[in-house]
Design a protein around this motif. Sequence first.
Motif, mmCIF file in Angstrom:
data_model
loop_
_atom_site.group_PDB
_atom_site.id
_atom_site.type_symbol
_atom_site.label_atom_id
_atom_site.label_comp_id
_atom_site.label_asym_id
_atom_site.label_seq_id
_atom_site.Cartn_x
_atom_site.Cartn_y
_atom_site.Cartn_z
ATOM 1 N N GLN A 329 6.355 7.586 -11.237
ATOM 2 C CA GLN A 329 5.085 8.225 -11.566
ATOM 3 C C GLN A 329 5.093 9.668 -11.086
ATOM 4 O O GLN A 329 5.378 9.929 -9.914
ATOM 5 C CB GLN A 329 3.923 7.449 -10.933
ATOM 6 C CG GLN A 329 3.812 6.012 -11.448
ATOM 7 C CD GLN A 329 2.671 5.250 -10.828
ATOM 8 O OE1 GLN A 329 1.645 5.820 -10.495
ATOM 9 N NE2 GLN A 329 2.845 3.940 -10.674
ATOM 10 N N HIS A 330 4.809 10.578 -12.004
ATOM 11 C CA HIS A 330 4.725 12.006 -11.693
ATOM 12 C C HIS A 330 5.989 12.517 -11.001
ATOM 13 O O HIS A 330 5.928 13.345 -10.089
ATOM 14 C CB HIS A 330 3.497 12.295 -10.820
ATOM 15 C CG HIS A 330 2.205 11.817 -11.400
ATOM 16 N ND1 HIS A 330 1.674 12.330 -12.570
ATOM 17 C CD2 HIS A 330 1.338 10.852 -10.977
ATOM 18 C CE1 HIS A 330 0.530 11.716 -12.836
ATOM 19 N NE2 HIS A 330 0.311 10.818 -11.892
ATOM 20 N N GLY A 331 7.140 12.002 -11.420
ATOM 21 C CA GLY A 331 8.403 12.470 -10.868
ATOM 22 C C GLY A 331 8.797 11.843 -9.548
ATOM 23 O O GLY A 331 9.785 12.277 -8.933
ATOM 24 N N HIS A 332 8.083 10.830 -9.105
ATOM 25 C CA HIS A 332 8.384 10.172 -7.834
ATOM 26 C C HIS A 332 8.770 8.711 -8.075
ATOM 27 O O HIS A 332 8.223 8.050 -8.962
ATOM 28 C CB HIS A 332 7.186 10.234 -6.890
ATOM 29 C CG HIS A 332 6.807 11.631 -6.494
ATOM 30 N ND1 HIS A 332 7.409 12.300 -5.452
ATOM 31 C CD2 HIS A 332 5.891 12.493 -7.024
ATOM 32 C CE1 HIS A 332 6.880 13.512 -5.338
ATOM 33 N NE2 HIS A 332 5.960 13.657 -6.282
ATOM 34 N N LEU A 333 9.700 8.221 -7.264
ATOM 35 C CA LEU A 333 10.148 6.839 -7.357
ATOM 36 C C LEU A 333 9.477 6.020 -6.257
ATOM 37 O O LEU A 333 9.600 6.325 -5.067
ATOM 38 C CB LEU A 333 11.670 6.758 -7.201
ATOM 39 C CG LEU A 333 12.287 5.353 -7.203
ATOM 40 C CD1 LEU A 333 12.015 4.650 -8.531
ATOM 41 C CD2 LEU A 333 13.787 5.421 -6.920
ATOM 42 N N ILE A 334 8.764 4.978 -6.672
ATOM 43 C CA ILE A 334 8.067 4.093 -5.743
ATOM 44 C C ILE A 334 8.663 2.700 -5.902
ATOM 45 O O ILE A 334 8.772 2.187 -7.016
ATOM 46 C CB ILE A 334 6.557 4.069 -6.037
ATOM 47 C CG1 ILE A 334 5.983 5.492 -5.971
ATOM 48 C CG2 ILE A 334 5.832 3.157 -5.056
ATOM 49 C CD1 ILE A 334 4.611 5.625 -6.589
ATOM 50 N N GLN A 335 9.061 2.088 -4.787
ATOM 51 C CA GLN A 335 9.716 0.783 -4.825
ATOM 52 C C GLN A 335 9.053 -0.169 -3.834
ATOM 53 O O GLN A 335 8.531 0.257 -2.802
ATOM 54 C CB GLN A 335 11.203 0.927 -4.456
ATOM 55 C CG GLN A 335 11.993 1.833 -5.385
ATOM 56 C CD GLN A 335 13.316 2.252 -4.774
ATOM 57 O OE1 GLN A 335 13.355 2.888 -3.725
ATOM 58 N NE2 GLN A 335 14.408 1.890 -5.430
ATOM 59 N N THR A 336 9.093 -1.448 -4.161
ATOM 60 C CA THR A 336 8.658 -2.477 -3.220
ATOM 61 C C THR A 336 9.755 -3.513 -3.082
ATOM 62 O O THR A 336 10.444 -3.840 -4.049
ATOM 63 C CB THR A 336 7.358 -3.173 -3.673
ATOM 64 O OG1 THR A 336 7.592 -3.887 -4.896
ATOM 65 C CG2 THR A 336 6.236 -2.166 -3.874
ATOM 66 N N ILE A 337 9.925 -4.021 -1.875
ATOM 67 C CA ILE A 337 10.902 -5.067 -1.604
ATOM 68 C C ILE A 337 10.220 -6.121 -0.743
ATOM 69 O O ILE A 337 9.484 -5.790 0.197
ATOM 70 C CB ILE A 337 12.162 -4.501 -0.897
ATOM 71 C CG1 ILE A 337 13.207 -5.587 -0.665
ATOM 72 C CG2 ILE A 337 11.804 -3.778 0.384
ATOM 73 C CD1 ILE A 337 13.945 -6.010 -1.898
ATOM 74 N N GLY A 338 10.414 -7.388 -1.085
ATOM 75 C CA GLY A 338 9.732 -8.448 -0.362
ATOM 76 C C GLY A 338 8.300 -8.606 -0.824
ATOM 77 O O GLY A 338 7.943 -8.244 -1.947
ATOM 78 N N VAL A 339 7.442 -9.101 0.058
ATOM 79 C CA VAL A 339 6.058 -9.429 -0.298
ATOM 80 C C VAL A 339 5.107 -8.897 0.771
ATOM 81 O O VAL A 339 5.374 -9.021 1.972
ATOM 82 C CB VAL A 339 5.878 -10.958 -0.423
ATOM 83 C CG1 VAL A 339 4.408 -11.324 -0.594
ATOM 84 C CG2 VAL A 339 6.693 -11.494 -1.596
ATOM 85 N N ARG A 340 4.038 -8.301 0.326
ATOM 86 C CA ARG A 340 2.945 -7.931 1.238
ATOM 87 C C ARG A 340 1.974 -9.100 1.277
ATOM 88 O O ARG A 340 1.287 -9.385 0.304
ATOM 89 C CB ARG A 340 2.231 -6.668 0.760
ATOM 90 C CG ARG A 340 1.033 -6.278 1.621
ATOM 91 C CD ARG A 340 0.310 -5.074 1.035
ATOM 92 N NE ARG A 340 -0.869 -4.724 1.814
ATOM 93 C CZ ARG A 340 -2.081 -5.215 1.601
ATOM 94 N NH1 ARG A 340 -2.276 -6.082 0.618
ATOM 95 N NH2 ARG A 340 -3.094 -4.842 2.360
ATOM 96 N N THR A 341 1.909 -9.807 2.395
ATOM 97 C CA THR A 341 1.035 -10.966 2.513
ATOM 98 C C THR A 341 -0.397 -10.533 2.809
ATOM 99 O O THR A 341 -0.643 -9.423 3.292
ATOM 100 C CB THR A 341 1.524 -11.913 3.625
ATOM 101 O OG1 THR A 341 1.551 -11.192 4.869
ATOM 102 C CG2 THR A 341 2.917 -12.435 3.314
ATOM 103 N N GLU A 342 -1.331 -11.409 2.515
ATOM 104 C CA GLU A 342 -2.745 -11.120 2.747
ATOM 105 C C GLU A 342 -2.995 -10.877 4.234
ATOM 106 O O GLU A 342 -2.607 -11.674 5.085
ATOM 107 C CB GLU A 342 -3.606 -12.293 2.258
ATOM 108 C CG GLU A 342 -5.087 -12.011 2.231
ATOM 109 C CD GLU A 342 -5.471 -11.029 1.144
ATOM 110 O OE1 GLU A 342 -6.480 -10.320 1.330
ATOM 111 O OE2 GLU A 342 -4.768 -10.979 0.121
ATOM 112 N N GLY A 343 -3.628 -9.761 4.543
ATOM 113 C CA GLY A 343 -3.960 -9.456 5.928
ATOM 114 C C GLY A 343 -2.817 -8.903 6.755
ATOM 115 O O GLY A 343 -2.935 -8.786 7.980
ATOM 116 N N SER A 344 -1.707 -8.555 6.114
ATOM 117 C CA SER A 344 -0.566 -8.037 6.867
ATOM 118 C C SER A 344 -0.881 -6.665 7.455
ATOM 119 O O SER A 344 -1.695 -5.911 6.926
ATOM 120 C CB SER A 344 0.673 -7.950 5.970
ATOM 121 O OG SER A 344 0.440 -7.069 4.887
ATOM 122 N N GLU A 345 -0.215 -6.338 8.545
ATOM 123 C CA GLU A 345 -0.385 -5.041 9.186
ATOM 124 C C GLU A 345 0.628 -4.054 8.618
ATOM 125 O O GLU A 345 1.772 -4.411 8.328
ATOM 126 C CB GLU A 345 -0.198 -5.169 10.699
ATOM 127 C CG GLU A 345 -1.251 -6.040 11.374
ATOM 128 C CD GLU A 345 -1.072 -6.083 12.881
ATOM 129 O OE1 GLU A 345 -0.141 -5.414 13.388
ATOM 130 O OE2 GLU A 345 -1.855 -6.777 13.547
#
Length: 389
Positions: A329-345
């Motif tokens: 998006q807009h020339g930037h690369l954004i990645q996610t790995i794994g899972v963000r669980t509910e209420g995680s810090e």
Amino acid sequence: MTQSSIERCVIVGASLAGFRSARELRRLGFKGEIVLIGEEHHHPYQRPPLSKQILKGTTSKERVYLRGTVEEPFSLRLGVTATSIDQNNRVVFTSDHEDLSYDALIVATGATPITPPGLAPSTRVMYFRTLDDAVKLRASISSSMRIGILGAGFIGSEIASSLVGQVSDVVLFDASPTPMAQALGTHLAKKLSDLHRKMGVKTCFGEPIGVVETDAGSTLIANGSSKSYELDLLVVGVGVRPATNWLGQDSGFQLGREGALLADSCGRIDEEGVHFAVGDVASWYSPHYKKNLHIEHFESAVNQALNVARYITNAEQVVHELPFAWTEQHGHLIQTIGVRTEGSEEEVITKDAQTVVYFHDGLRLTGAALFDGSEHLPEIKSRITNSLE
């Protein structure tokens, strides 16, 4: 069930997951007949370029076709829809009135766009899911157009990023005050919202949106609680729903909370190992997280297709990868790995223009999101894997 007992494998859905299932079966030595049916008339194609390169005009629709489609040694039947299934007799009924018997069935029907309640049909409202949708939107844009995008998730945000600068106005709407926080965490979600505005995208977040068409039908009025926007076109991308209706309510297959087919860690949706599900229509059990996960991204579709082929052929061991997703998006690369669980810090690490957000669930590191930090991905993947063991 052994490979030698499977004379015909039918794959319903010529999606990325369906096509890769067929190709991996052949690569791993499956000798039986493979029939792949798809509702669209196009050859199987990749979806990621639709909201990026196709909308920007930097590639053609022929370039998004999956390689090897024509040459692959399996039967590809396009423009054919599966209408119902007789699970006991192992038969799929189709729109061209052919009864397809099978010894193994892979469901890869993907998902269909959600229609927001109260949004009336209009020639100035379109949904974005298929190659035809992307080509139609690209052909319709002009420098004077005012385009609204309803839904600021991965697809909606990519559409906004691709269209800004090509049209007069791009307005991005979402009911959440911080869109994409569920995937990226609050910090990166706010960073992305700020980036949209910096690049010229108007945003209307955290407000209920009402859409009305003018009497002449020449424009749409999108009404937020604090401001109204005149639009020439509204593109809807508020999410999708797994395409399972054709299976019928009496199929016996279990559905998860999202409406996806519940599969075990090998993709099986029955006890016999005859029926499988891959891609956006499936929710696979994750040995890493000890629960089913419904992941609607490219890498998951590819990995699931490979694992089903591994299981059916027994040629390779099933390998479970961490969920992975990416967006440009807009020339930037954004990645996610794994899972963000509910209420995680969230633990935020920023260095120069890079940001990494780690998601902690108690003592466990369950996932991370990266903003222009792809070189850190292998190390982070290893840390998450070790933490989950």
